[in-house]
Structures are given as C-alpha cells and as structure tokens.
Design an enzyme around this catalytic site. Structure first.
Site, short mmCIF file in Angstrom:
data_model
loop_
_atom_site.label_atom_id
_atom_site.label_comp_id
_atom_site.label_asym_id
_atom_site.label_seq_id
_atom_site.Cartn_x
_atom_site.Cartn_y
_atom_site.Cartn_z
N SER A 139 0.84 -1.19 0.00
CA SER A 139 0.00 0.00 0.00
C SER A 139 0.88 1.23 0.00
O SER A 139 2.06 1.17 0.36
CB SER A 139 -0.87 0.00 1.27
OG SER A 139 -1.50 1.23 1.48
N TYR A 152 -1.91 -0.41 10.70
CA TYR A 152 -2.04 -0.82 9.30
C TYR A 152 -0.76 -0.49 8.55
O TYR A 152 -0.19 -1.34 7.84
CB TYR A 152 -3.24 -0.12 8.65
CG TYR A 152 -3.45 -0.46 7.19
CD1 TYR A 152 -3.93 -1.71 6.82
CD2 TYR A 152 -3.18 0.47 6.19
CE1 TYR A 152 -4.12 -2.03 5.48
CE2 TYR A 152 -3.37 0.16 4.85
CZ TYR A 152 -3.85 -1.10 4.51
OH TYR A 152 -4.03 -1.41 3.18
#
Length: 245
Positions: A139, A152
């Site tokens: 990501s 995250y």
C-alpha cells in the site's frame, strides 16, 4: 518476447472480493490456471463462473499455518506446480492509537504481515523450482504512515521490508519479487473499520477523487508477471491521479 502466463499455476489469496478477485480474473483471462483462496469460500463460487479458464477453490485462512500449508499443497497437487503467488489477503481496521481495541491490531498483524510471510514460507520451495514470481500487495501506507493508520501502516512497512529481504535471497535463483503499492482503490476494505468517524472520513476521502478500480491493480500485476525472465519489475506504486498524498 513477453513471458506468457498460458498454463501457469497461480495462487491468489484474499480472492473473494476487491483486488484479489479482479487479479484472479485477469490472470485467468491471460491463460493462467488459478487457485483462489479466501476465508469466505462461498464467495469464490461466483468467481469461477466469471473465470476464463480452470479455477481451484480453496478455503484459506492465511493466519493459520496449517491452512496455508494445505492450500499450497492442494494447488501443487492439482496443477502440478506453483508459478506465481499473489499475496493479497488483508484487513484495514483504522483507529487512533489512544483507546484502540488492540484485538484489531493483532488481527491486522496476523493477516496482513504474518499471513503473507506464512504464504511465502510455504510456497517458496515450489516457486524456486518453477523460477516463479511472488507478488506482494502492499500500500502507499507502506511508504508513508498517517494518523489513525499506525498499525495498518506498520504491517505494510513490514511487508515492504520482508519483500526486499526476500528479493535479495531469491532473485539470483530466478524468483522475481514484485511489490504493488496501491493508493485509494474502490474496494470494501474501508467497510471493516469499526470507528464510525474514521469510516466516514475514509468514505468522504474516496468520494473526493476518481479512485482506482480493482481492475487497475490487476492490470499492474499481469504486467509485472508477464515480463521477460531477465526483467524483474520489483515495485509498482500506483495512485489515483487525484490523490495528493
């Protein structure tokens, strides 16, 4: 000449929705035989109806090492090889660090980070034999951490670090490691967020731009794994044009 996927055996994790589903379909369309794994195995049946070629359905929980080993073994037994692993399974449970439900932290670390590590560990002997590819879906959060995404981001930074170490270990033996770093993609990832304010903020941010579609990421995966054998596309950072950070 491009490396063809015709007849190649691929295993995609987190294939029941979003990027995993789109990637499985794109690889199938490119001629690959695709094993699709997810916890929600019931969702995979619909996926096979849209597939261009043979698909193997696997109930797979990447946090469970036995489930991981079984899925890799079933893929190799069914197809006779494993040429490409697409590590896509992931959860995003954003929240401020203060007052966080730490069971959500455990879930993210186990799914996003340990899960992808377990998959690589189980698949690597077969990928070395096939001189195959590992695709790690990370990501933009694996490059830049932001408030409410601390854990995250930590899992995605971890994936990036693990992938680079893996690349150094196996690239000379013909296994290519590909890191895909998407920005905002229109998937159900944000719907798992339990904090209503953060879920609303994520929705609002997504609505402020032309988000990427899962198929955009799938196309990047297909591009990377169809390069000639001497070409390793190690990293693809792919954001919506409208995303500024």
């Amino acid at each position: 000449m491009s490396n063809t996927l015709e007849g190649k055996a691929v295993l995609v994790t987190g294939a029941s929705s979003g990027i995993g589903r789109a990637t499985a379909l794109a690889l199938s369309k490119s001629g690959a035989r695709v094993a699709v794994g997810a916890r929600r195995a019931d969702r995979l049946k619909a996926l096979t109806e849209d597939a261009s070629g043979e698909m193997l359905l696997l109930e797979l929980d990447v946090t469970d090492r036995q489930s991981v080993d079984d899925a890799v073994a079933a893929t190799v037994e069914h197809f006779g090889a494993l040429d490409v692993l697409v590590n896509n399974a992931g959860v995003m449970l954003s929240s401020p660090i203060l007052g966080a439900d730490t069971t959500e932290w455990t879930r993210m670390v186990e799914t996003n980070l340990l899960g992808s590590m377990y998959m690589v560990h189980a698949a690597l002997p077969h990928l070395l034999e096939a001189k195959g590819s590992v695709v790690q879906v990370s990501s933009t959060s694996g490059r830049v951490a932001s408030a409410t995404s601390g854990v995250y981001a930590a899992t995605k930074f971890g994936i990036n670090a693990f992938s680079e170490a893996l690349r150094q270990e196996v690239t000379a033996q013909g296994v290519r490691v590909v890191l895909i770093e998407p920005g905002f993609v229109a998937t159900e990832l944000t719907t798992h967020i339990t904090d209503p304010a953060i879920q609303a903020a994520a929705k609002s941010m997504a609505e402020s731009m032309r988000t990427l579609q899962p198929e955009d990421i799938a196309a990047a995966v297909v591009y990377a794994v169809t390069q000639p054998e001497h070409v390793a596309v190690n990293e693809i950072l792919i954001r919506p044009t409208d995303q500024t950070r």
